[in-house]
Design a protein around this motif. Structure first.
Motif, PDB file in Angstrom:
ATOM      1  N   THR A 184      -3.054  -2.513 -17.218  1.00 51.83           N
ATOM      2  CA  THR A 184      -1.980  -2.484 -16.231  1.00 51.83           C
ATOM      3  C   THR A 184      -2.573  -2.474 -14.829  1.00 51.83           C
ATOM      4  O   THR A 184      -3.522  -1.738 -14.559  1.00 51.83           O
ATOM      5  CB  THR A 184      -1.105  -1.237 -16.445  1.00 51.83           C
ATOM      6  OG1 THR A 184      -0.657  -1.231 -17.802  1.00 51.83           O
ATOM      7  CG2 THR A 184       0.085  -1.235 -15.520  1.00 51.83           C
ATOM      8  N   VAL A 185      -2.020  -3.284 -13.946  1.00 47.74           N
ATOM      9  CA  VAL A 185      -2.481  -3.408 -12.569  1.00 47.74           C
ATOM     10  C   VAL A 185      -1.383  -2.906 -11.644  1.00 47.74           C
ATOM     11  O   VAL A 185      -0.202  -3.183 -11.857  1.00 47.74           O
ATOM     12  CB  VAL A 185      -2.820  -4.880 -12.240  1.00 47.74           C
ATOM     13  CG1 VAL A 185      -3.234  -5.050 -10.789  1.00 47.74           C
ATOM     14  CG2 VAL A 185      -3.910  -5.408 -13.174  1.00 47.74           C
ATOM     15  N   MET A 186      -1.769  -2.174 -10.615  1.00 46.65           N
ATOM     16  CA  MET A 186      -0.795  -1.774  -9.595  1.00 46.65           C
ATOM     17  C   MET A 186      -0.526  -2.979  -8.703  1.00 46.65           C
ATOM     18  O   MET A 186      -1.462  -3.648  -8.257  1.00 46.65           O
ATOM     19  CB  MET A 186      -1.313  -0.596  -8.773  1.00 46.65           C
ATOM     20  CG  MET A 186      -1.281   0.705  -9.521  1.00 46.65           C
ATOM     21  SD  MET A 186       0.363   1.174 -10.125  1.00 46.65           S
ATOM     22  CE  MET A 186       1.182   1.580  -8.596  1.00 46.65           C
ATOM     23  N   PHE A 187       0.756  -3.228  -8.443  1.00 47.33           N
ATOM     24  CA  PHE A 187       1.146  -4.440  -7.740  1.00 47.33           C
ATOM     25  C   PHE A 187       2.035  -4.111  -6.546  1.00 47.33           C
ATOM     26  O   PHE A 187       2.908  -3.247  -6.633  1.00 47.33           O
ATOM     27  CB  PHE A 187       1.905  -5.364  -8.706  1.00 47.33           C
ATOM     28  CG  PHE A 187       2.021  -6.778  -8.240  1.00 47.33           C
ATOM     29  CD1 PHE A 187       0.923  -7.626  -8.263  1.00 47.33           C
ATOM     30  CD2 PHE A 187       3.233  -7.261  -7.790  1.00 47.33           C
ATOM     31  CE1 PHE A 187       1.028  -8.933  -7.840  1.00 47.33           C
ATOM     32  CE2 PHE A 187       3.356  -8.568  -7.363  1.00 47.33           C
ATOM     33  CZ  PHE A 187       2.255  -9.416  -7.387  1.00 47.33           C
ATOM     34  N   ASP A 188       1.790  -4.790  -5.435  1.00 44.38           N
ATOM     35  CA  ASP A 188       2.590  -4.685  -4.214  1.00 44.38           C
ATOM     36  C   ASP A 188       3.603  -5.821  -4.269  1.00 44.38           C
ATOM     37  O   ASP A 188       3.260  -6.980  -4.041  1.00 44.38           O
ATOM     38  CB  ASP A 188       1.677  -4.811  -2.993  1.00 44.38           C
ATOM     39  CG  ASP A 188       2.414  -4.703  -1.677  1.00 44.38           C
ATOM     40  OD1 ASP A 188       3.616  -5.045  -1.615  1.00 44.38           O
ATOM     41  OD2 ASP A 188       1.772  -4.300  -0.690  1.00 44.38           O
ATOM     42  N   PHE A 189       4.850  -5.492  -4.623  1.00 42.16           N
ATOM     43  CA  PHE A 189       5.878  -6.513  -4.801  1.00 42.16           C
ATOM     44  C   PHE A 189       6.284  -7.161  -3.483  1.00 42.16           C
ATOM     45  O   PHE A 189       6.661  -8.333  -3.454  1.00 42.16           O
ATOM     46  CB  PHE A 189       7.101  -5.922  -5.508  1.00 42.16           C
ATOM     47  CG  PHE A 189       6.787  -5.413  -6.884  1.00 42.16           C
ATOM     48  CD1 PHE A 189       6.575  -6.285  -7.934  1.00 42.16           C
ATOM     49  CD2 PHE A 189       6.677  -4.051  -7.123  1.00 42.16           C
ATOM     50  CE1 PHE A 189       6.260  -5.820  -9.202  1.00 42.16           C
ATOM     51  CE2 PHE A 189       6.371  -3.563  -8.384  1.00 42.16           C
ATOM     52  CZ  PHE A 189       6.156  -4.454  -9.434  1.00 42.16           C
ATOM     53  N   GLU A 236      10.074   5.913 -10.339  1.00 40.90           N
ATOM     54  CA  GLU A 236      10.992   6.328  -9.282  1.00 40.90           C
ATOM     55  C   GLU A 236      10.490   5.936  -7.896  1.00 40.90           C
ATOM     56  O   GLU A 236      11.279   5.777  -6.971  1.00 40.90           O
ATOM     57  CB  GLU A 236      11.239   7.838  -9.338  1.00 40.90           C
ATOM     58  CG  GLU A 236      12.051   8.276 -10.531  1.00 40.90           C
ATOM     59  CD  GLU A 236      11.249   8.383 -11.821  1.00 40.90           C
ATOM     60  OE1 GLU A 236      10.012   8.198 -11.811  1.00 40.90           O
ATOM     61  OE2 GLU A 236      11.864   8.642 -12.867  1.00 40.90           O
ATOM     62  N   ASP A 237       9.188   5.787  -7.736  1.00 40.00           N
ATOM     63  CA  ASP A 237       8.607   5.429  -6.442  1.00 40.00           C
ATOM     64  C   ASP A 237       8.814   3.963  -6.061  1.00 40.00           C
ATOM     65  O   ASP A 237       8.773   3.608  -4.890  1.00 40.00           O
ATOM     66  CB  ASP A 237       7.093   5.707  -6.431  1.00 40.00           C
ATOM     67  CG  ASP A 237       6.751   7.183  -6.359  1.00 40.00           C
ATOM     68  OD1 ASP A 237       7.665   8.002  -6.119  1.00 40.00           O
ATOM     69  OD2 ASP A 237       5.564   7.517  -6.530  1.00 40.00           O
ATOM     70  N   ILE A 238       9.030   3.099  -7.041  1.00 41.02           N
ATOM     71  CA  ILE A 238       9.059   1.646  -6.790  1.00 41.02           C
ATOM     72  C   ILE A 238      10.091   1.217  -5.741  1.00 41.02           C
ATOM     73  O   ILE A 238       9.751   0.452  -4.840  1.00 41.02           O
ATOM     74  CB  ILE A 238       9.242   0.863  -8.104  1.00 41.02           C
ATOM     75  CG1 ILE A 238       8.008   1.067  -8.987  1.00 41.02           C
ATOM     76  CG2 ILE A 238       9.451  -0.631  -7.834  1.00 41.02           C
ATOM     77  CD1 ILE A 238       8.140   0.490 -10.386  1.00 41.02           C
ATOM     78  N   PRO A 239      11.341   1.692  -5.783  1.00 42.65           N
ATOM     79  CA  PRO A 239      12.306   1.226  -4.768  1.00 42.65           C
ATOM     80  C   PRO A 239      11.886   1.520  -3.329  1.00 42.65           C
ATOM     81  O   PRO A 239      12.147   0.718  -2.434  1.00 42.65           O
ATOM     82  CB  PRO A 239      13.594   1.972  -5.128  1.00 42.65           C
ATOM     83  CG  PRO A 239      13.452   2.268  -6.586  1.00 42.65           C
ATOM     84  CD  PRO A 239      11.986   2.535  -6.788  1.00 42.65           C
ATOM     85  N   LYS A 240      11.220   2.654  -3.109  1.00 40.47           N
ATOM     86  CA  LYS A 240      10.839   2.976  -1.722  1.00 40.47           C
ATOM     87  C   LYS A 240       9.468   2.423  -1.328  1.00 40.47           C
ATOM     88  O   LYS A 240       9.283   2.015  -0.203  1.00 40.47           O
ATOM     89  CB  LYS A 240      10.919   4.483  -1.478  1.00 40.47           C
ATOM     90  CG  LYS A 240      10.095   5.331  -2.372  1.00 40.47           C
ATOM     91  CD  LYS A 240      10.356   6.812  -2.148  1.00 40.47           C
ATOM     92  CE  LYS A 240       9.677   7.586  -3.267  1.00 40.47           C
ATOM     93  NZ  LYS A 240      10.182   8.869  -3.507  1.00 40.47           N
TER      94      LYS A 240
END
Length: 142
Positions: A115-120, A51-55
């Motif tokens: 899994t890696v956290m990614f800054d799109f 849920e956090d991804i869009p913001k």
């Protein structure tokens, strides 16, 4: 509780579909990666990961997956997929999966995911937010 799944805090039930079988009359090997994806998303649903991804424009991406096939699965069957986080780093975490067949009463498949956290927005890895780390630690502590 099924003994094989006792160390997995999140259990996802998946019904095997007829269309997931291949010419050799068992579930196709690639389908297990979808099963593990479903289990991973069930795990993430316990907190606000997706849920956090869009913001934030930040989220998890797979860096590596493995799958060990132990027993073939056929239709009809229902699998219980256990998922857990086994390692949490500054910018990544590892997960393990275990598939248990209700029809066979046995473990059929094991898997892992790095899994890696990614800054799109900036197209680079980023740190794992503290609230995500804390949520994973709380799930694993149960």
């Amino acid at each position: 509780m099924i003994d094989a799944l006792k160390d997995y805090p999140v259990i996802t039930e998946i019904s095997v579909a007829w269309g997931e079988m291949d010419a050799l009359n068992h579930v196709n090997n690639a389908v297990y990666l979808r099963y593990f994806e479903t289990a991973r998303l069930e795990y993430f649903s316990r907190f606000s990961m997706m849920e956090d991804i869009p913001k934030t424009k930040k989220g998890p991406v797979l860096g590596e997956v493995t799958c060990k096939y132990i027993r073939p699965v056929t239709y009809p069957d229902t699998l219980l997929i256990g998922s857990r986080v086994t390692n949490i780093g500054e910018d990544r975490f590892d997960m393990e999966y275990l598939a248990y067949s209700k029809a066979q009463g046995a473990v059929t498949t094991k898997g892992t995911a790095k899994t890696v956290m990614f800054d799109f927005a900036n197209q680079c890895k980023t740190t794992l937010p503290s609230h995500i780390r804390e949520a994973m630690e709380a799930i694993e502590a149960k």
